[in-house]
Design an enzyme around this catalytic site. Structure first.
Site, PDB file in Angstrom:
ATOM      1  N   LYS A  77       9.093  31.592   3.850  1.00  0.00           N
ATOM      2  CA  LYS A  77       9.653  31.662   2.295  1.00  0.00           C
ATOM      3  C   LYS A  77      10.893  30.836   2.434  1.00  0.00           C
ATOM      4  O   LYS A  77      11.794  31.173   3.045  1.00  0.00           O
ATOM      5  CB  LYS A  77       9.748  33.132   1.760  1.00  0.00           C
ATOM      6  CG  LYS A  77      10.243  33.077   0.476  1.00  0.00           C
ATOM      7  CD  LYS A  77       8.798  33.186  -0.501  1.00  0.00           C
ATOM      8  CE  LYS A  77       9.072  32.705  -1.956  1.00  0.00           C
ATOM      9  NZ  LYS A  77       9.253  30.810  -2.279  1.00  0.00           N
ATOM     10  N   GLN A  84      18.031  31.137   5.614  1.00  0.00           N
ATOM     11  CA  GLN A  84      16.875  31.595   4.763  1.00  0.00           C
ATOM     12  C   GLN A  84      16.332  33.066   5.675  1.00  0.00           C
ATOM     13  O   GLN A  84      16.005  34.032   4.726  1.00  0.00           O
ATOM     14  CB  GLN A  84      15.959  30.838   4.567  1.00  0.00           C
ATOM     15  CG  GLN A  84      15.074  31.044   3.448  1.00  0.00           C
ATOM     16  CD  GLN A  84      15.468  30.999   2.044  1.00  0.00           C
ATOM     17  OE1 GLN A  84      15.991  29.648   1.643  1.00  0.00           O
ATOM     18  NE2 GLN A  84      15.479  31.739   1.169  1.00  0.00           N
ATOM     19  N   LYS A 106      18.941  35.724   4.887  1.00  0.00           N
ATOM     20  CA  LYS A 106      19.054  35.913   3.572  1.00  0.00           C
ATOM     21  C   LYS A 106      17.940  36.762   3.021  1.00  0.00           C
ATOM     22  O   LYS A 106      17.993  37.974   2.495  1.00  0.00           O
ATOM     23  CB  LYS A 106      19.116  34.630   2.744  1.00  0.00           C
ATOM     24  CG  LYS A 106      19.170  34.750   1.412  1.00  0.00           C
ATOM     25  CD  LYS A 106      19.026  33.362   0.582  1.00  0.00           C
ATOM     26  CE  LYS A 106      19.992  32.318   1.251  1.00  0.00           C
ATOM     27  NZ  LYS A 106      19.788  31.265   0.647  1.00  0.00           N
ATOM     28  N   LYS A 115      12.055  26.464   5.366  1.00  0.00           N
ATOM     29  CA  LYS A 115      12.568  25.662   4.312  1.00  0.00           C
ATOM     30  C   LYS A 115      11.991  24.085   4.550  1.00  0.00           C
ATOM     31  O   LYS A 115      11.411  23.871   5.566  1.00  0.00           O
ATOM     32  CB  LYS A 115      14.251  25.397   4.409  1.00  0.00           C
ATOM     33  CG  LYS A 115      14.889  24.927   3.465  1.00  0.00           C
ATOM     34  CD  LYS A 115      15.333  26.141   2.469  1.00  0.00           C
ATOM     35  CE  LYS A 115      15.990  25.396   1.214  1.00  0.00           C
ATOM     36  NZ  LYS A 115      16.475  26.350   0.416  1.00  0.00           N
ATOM     37  N   GLY A 120      11.546  25.866  -5.280  1.00  0.00           N
ATOM     38  CA  GLY A 120      12.639  24.691  -5.378  1.00  0.00           C
ATOM     39  C   GLY A 120      13.787  24.874  -4.556  1.00  0.00           C
ATOM     40  O   GLY A 120      14.169  25.683  -3.944  1.00  0.00           O
ATOM     41  N   ASP A 121      14.536  23.663  -4.554  1.00  0.00           N
ATOM     42  CA  ASP A 121      15.836  23.608  -4.008  1.00  0.00           C
ATOM     43  C   ASP A 121      16.530  22.454  -4.675  1.00  0.00           C
ATOM     44  O   ASP A 121      16.140  21.887  -6.165  1.00  0.00           O
ATOM     45  CB  ASP A 121      16.079  23.535  -2.805  1.00  0.00           C
ATOM     46  CG  ASP A 121      17.343  23.782  -2.080  1.00  0.00           C
ATOM     47  OD1 ASP A 121      17.990  25.050  -1.808  1.00  0.00           O
ATOM     48  OD2 ASP A 121      18.076  22.854  -1.692  1.00  0.00           O
ATOM     49  N   THR A 150      19.169  32.567  -9.338  1.00  0.00           N
ATOM     50  CA  THR A 150      20.190  32.388  -8.137  1.00  0.00           C
ATOM     51  C   THR A 150      21.518  32.512  -8.933  1.00  0.00           C
ATOM     52  O   THR A 150      22.332  33.202  -8.368  1.00  0.00           O
ATOM     53  CB  THR A 150      19.992  30.891  -7.722  1.00  0.00           C
ATOM     54  OG1 THR A 150      18.504  30.947  -7.162  1.00  0.00           O
ATOM     55  CG2 THR A 150      20.842  30.638  -6.484  1.00  0.00           C
ATOM     56  N   SER A 189      11.852  35.172  -6.359  1.00  0.00           N
ATOM     57  CA  SER A 189      10.694  34.619  -5.865  1.00  0.00           C
ATOM     58  C   SER A 189       9.657  35.553  -5.460  1.00  0.00           C
ATOM     59  O   SER A 189       8.366  35.685  -5.680  1.00  0.00           O
ATOM     60  CB  SER A 189      10.768  33.451  -4.901  1.00  0.00           C
ATOM     61  OG  SER A 189      11.217  32.412  -5.405  1.00  0.00           O
TER      62      SER A 189
HETATM   63  P1  NDP Z   1      20.104  20.965  -8.518  1.00  0.00           P
HETATM   64  O1  NDP Z   1      19.306  19.737  -7.699  1.00  0.00           O
HETATM   65  O2  NDP Z   1      19.479  21.773  -9.321  1.00  0.00           O
HETATM   66  O3  NDP Z   1      21.488  20.516  -8.544  1.00  0.00           O
HETATM   67  C1  NDP Z   1      22.370  20.044  -7.523  1.00  0.00           C
HETATM   68  C2  NDP Z   1      23.825  20.009  -8.029  1.00  0.00           C
HETATM   69  O4  NDP Z   1      24.578  19.671  -7.013  1.00  0.00           O
HETATM   70  C3  NDP Z   1      23.781  18.821  -8.853  1.00  0.00           C
HETATM   71  O5  NDP Z   1      24.785  18.846  -9.859  1.00  0.00           O
HETATM   72  C4  NDP Z   1      24.186  17.655  -7.919  1.00  0.00           C
HETATM   73  O6  NDP Z   1      24.710  16.400  -8.484  1.00  0.00           O
HETATM   74  C5  NDP Z   1      25.259  18.362  -6.880  1.00  0.00           C
HETATM   75  N1  NDP Z   1      25.147  17.900  -5.707  1.00  0.00           N
HETATM   76  C6  NDP Z   1      23.890  17.908  -4.793  1.00  0.00           C
HETATM   77  N2  NDP Z   1      24.390  17.065  -3.451  1.00  0.00           N
HETATM   78  C7  NDP Z   1      25.578  16.934  -3.703  1.00  0.00           C
HETATM   79  C8  NDP Z   1      26.302  16.196  -2.886  1.00  0.00           C
HETATM   80  N3  NDP Z   1      26.002  15.705  -1.451  1.00  0.00           N
HETATM   81  N4  NDP Z   1      27.672  15.981  -3.277  1.00  0.00           N
HETATM   82  C9  NDP Z   1      28.089  16.473  -4.587  1.00  0.00           C
HETATM   83  N5  NDP Z   1      27.185  16.984  -5.483  1.00  0.00           N
HETATM   84  C10 NDP Z   1      26.234  17.113  -4.826  1.00  0.00           C
HETATM   85  O7  NDP Z   1      19.967  21.882  -6.992  1.00  0.00           O
HETATM   86  P2  NDP Z   1      20.398  23.438  -7.203  1.00  0.00           P
HETATM   87  O8  NDP Z   1      21.049  23.940  -8.125  1.00  0.00           O
HETATM   88  O9  NDP Z   1      18.841  24.117  -7.154  1.00  0.00           O
HETATM   89  O10 NDP Z   1      20.778  23.903  -5.569  1.00  0.00           O
HETATM   90  C11 NDP Z   1      22.455  23.872  -5.458  1.00  0.00           C
HETATM   91  C12 NDP Z   1      22.813  24.489  -4.158  1.00  0.00           C
HETATM   92  O11 NDP Z   1      22.253  26.197  -4.290  1.00  0.00           O
HETATM   93  C13 NDP Z   1      21.979  24.067  -2.804  1.00  0.00           C
HETATM   94  O12 NDP Z   1      23.066  24.440  -1.703  1.00  0.00           O
HETATM   95  C14 NDP Z   1      21.082  24.985  -2.876  1.00  0.00           C
HETATM   96  O13 NDP Z   1      20.404  24.979  -1.326  1.00  0.00           O
HETATM   97  C15 NDP Z   1      21.427  26.571  -3.149  1.00  0.00           C
HETATM   98  N6  NDP Z   1      20.408  27.497  -3.730  1.00  0.00           N
HETATM   99  C16 NDP Z   1      19.308  27.093  -4.748  1.00  0.00           C
HETATM  100  C17 NDP Z   1      18.405  28.168  -5.092  1.00  0.00           C
HETATM  101  C18 NDP Z   1      17.553  27.840  -6.155  1.00  0.00           C
HETATM  102  O14 NDP Z   1      16.938  28.861  -6.543  1.00  0.00           O
HETATM  103  N7  NDP Z   1      17.433  26.726  -6.594  1.00  0.00           N
HETATM  104  C19 NDP Z   1      18.440  29.390  -4.230  1.00  0.00           C
HETATM  105  C20 NDP Z   1      19.719  29.636  -3.128  1.00  0.00           C
HETATM  106  C21 NDP Z   1      20.367  28.536  -2.780  1.00  0.00           C
HETATM  107  P3  NDP Z   1      23.847  15.053  -8.598  1.00  0.00           P
HETATM  108  O15 NDP Z   1      22.985  15.475  -9.755  1.00  0.00           O
HETATM  109  O16 NDP Z   1      24.945  14.064  -8.957  1.00  0.00           O
HETATM  110  O17 NDP Z   1      23.188  14.671  -7.389  1.00  0.00           O
END
Ligand code: NDP
Length: 447
Positions: free
Chosen positions: A91, A112, A115, A127, A166-167, A211, A379
């Site tokens: 997962k 993961q 977690k 992942k 998603g991620d 999250t 999830s």
């Molecule tokens: P999204 O794609 O919805 O958002 C990502 C955000 O982070 C955007 O604002 C993006 O900006 C910014 N970002 C991504 N890569 C970079 C980078 N290299 N440098 C600077 N800014 C960056 O992703 P999520 O919100 O889903 O995920 C965010 C984090 O949370 C990740 O680490 C993910 O693994 C973690 N996570 C997510 C979960 C979920 O349920 N979605 C669960 C647990 C953890 P831009 O649009 O400009 O790229």
């Protein structure tokens, strides 16, 4: 520092996974916590148990060909690392970002595993993702990419085998296209094969928010141990995607004020507090840039291109964008400015040096492995609803999420105390997650 029994294990991980720096970083952080475990219970160092936990069960790499709107053929690379299924089906989410490579997916899969174990739910860890860049692509291009990606990935999935979500770069739209393709290929309405689905096609309430909300619940509980809370606090939240948006929403509900957020082009400061309705419209509906926010709120907001959001003075920081986005210097700046807590919404956003700075300063530091587990926990609640053909209300589901986050917090705190480092949530999370996985591995023989 690594225990001497663990040094050869780490050396082997370096040798066998060359160039995968993020994976090395994630493994090292866990191994640093395990010295305390093998000192107390030497049996965990036997039967190559730790070595087996550091080795994925299966790694799949595949070609993803697709056609642009102009008729050009593009090639991307797809990955799925099925890391550990001792507690349940693999997962973990799928990430679409140009920086994705095998080492990225492996680090995320490794995190993961622990977690998911911490949630106490029956889910293994994995992942996946692709180096596909969704930015600037049309809906049609996104759909064709997702269909091609799922055409291969579908062979490896199943509600009892592997259940992605998603991620970064993968939200409800992408999951919809992938679920549609899976349904066509399998000729089954197998809701439990993906999570993060839309409400009309098998999704769970609160999964979108989970999250971010969960990270805030964890930090609120940690603050309560010091007779504090979010109310009246100024907060920095990096990112402006799924995790950041719902972190901001819950902080505002609890009376805190988020004054800055960001994307990869820079950050905005809004001293009146981030206007969440505007941010959602720009990011969720229009898929715009964070500079559009400052343009729409000229009176109170400023856009700082390519700056460090961590330079803005605040009480609490919630890094919620991506790995290694907060370095040692950023951590020192935050501490100098009086931050009292750091809660990781993203996976591994703080570098090892930053974590050391926070721990030496004695502030609350909630690692992503524990603090962002609310997403995967919800999830698992989605899988429960799919299996029972049921659908719960928002209130019921959010209440379950709250109970899970409190219990993750309390388990981390209890284990940290038991292993001689009270308040050390990094140690607590790593050890509590490890013990659950290791005990199950041990019970199932040499697997
Ligand atoms: P999204 O794609 O919805 O958002 C990502 C955000 O982070 C955007 O604002 C993006 O900006 C910014 N970002 C991504 N890569 C970079 C980078 N290299 N440098 C600077 N800014 C960056 O992703 P999520 O919100 O889903 O995920 C965010 C984090 O949370 C990740 O680490 C993910 O693994 C973690 N996570 C997510 C979960 C979920 O349920 N979605 C669960 C647990 C953890 P831009 O649009 O400009 O790229």
């Amino acid at each position: 520092m690594l225990d001497e029994k663990l040094e050869p294990i780490y050396a082997d991980v370096l040798r066998r996974n060359p160039g995968e720096d993020e994976f090395h970083q994630a493994v090292r952080e866990v191994l640093e916590s395990l010295g305390a475990v093998i000192a107390k219970h030497p049996r965990y160092a036997e039967h190559a148990l730790i070595e087996r936990i550091c080795e994925p069960e299966r790694q799949i790499i595949f070609r993803v060909p697709w056609v642009t709107d102009n008729g050009e053929v593009q090639i991307n690379r797809g990955f799925r690392v099925q890391f550990n299924s001792v507690l349940g089906p693999f997962k973990g989410g799928l990430r679409f970002h140009p920086s994705v490579m095998l080492g990225t997916v492996k680090f995320l899969g490794f995190e993961q595993v622990f977690k998911n174990a911490l949630t106490g739910m029956p889910i293994g860890g994995g992942k996946g993702g692709s180096d596909f860049d969704p930015k600037g692509r049309s809906n049609g291009e996104i759909m064709r990419f997702c269909q091609s990606f799922m055409t291969e990935l579908s062979r490896h999935l199943g509600e009892h085998t592997d259940v992605p979500a998603g991620d970064i770069g993968v939200g409800r739209r992408e999951l919809g296209y992938m679920f549609g393709q899976y349904k066509r290929m399998s000729n089954r309405y197998e809701s439990g094969v993906l999570t993060g689905k839309g409400l009309t096609w098998g999704g769970s309430r609160v999964r979108t928010e989970a999250t971010g909300y969960g990270a805030v619940f964890f930090v609120e509980r940690a603050l309560a141990t010091r007779k504090q809370g979010f109310a009246g606090k100024k907060v920095l939240v990096s990112g402006s995607g799924n995790v950041a948006i719902y972190t901001i929403e819950k902080i505002h509900q609890l009376g805190g004020r988020v004054i800055a957020c960001s994307d990869s082009s820079g950050y905005v400061v809004d001293n009146d507090g981030i206007d969440l309705a505007l941010l959602k419209d720009i990011k969720e509906t229009k898929r715009g840039r964070i500079s559009d926010y400052a343009a729409a709120r000229r009176a109170s907001a400023t856009f700082v291109p390519a700056g460090r959001i961590w330079d803005v003075p605040a009480d609490i920081a919630m890094p919620s964008a991506t790995q290694n986005e907060l370095n040692g210097q950023d951590a020192r700046t935050l501490v100098k400015n009086g931050v009292i807590a750091v809660g990781e919404g993203a996976n591994m956003p703080s570098t090892p040096e930053a974590v050391r700075v926070f721990q030496e300063a004695g502030i609350i530091f909630a690692p992503g492995k524990a603090a962002n587990a609310g997403g995967v926990a919800t999830s698992a609640l989605e899988m429960q609803q799919n299996a029972s053909r049921d659908s719960w209300t928002f209130e019921v589901t959010e209440q379950k999420l709250g109970v899970i986050m409190n219990s993750i917090h309390d388990r981390c705190a209890e284990v940290a105390e038991e292993y001689g480092s009270p308040g050390n949530y990094v140690l607590g999370a790593n050890v509590a997650g490890f013990l659950r996985v290791a005990d199950a591995m041990d019970a199932l023989g040499v697997i």
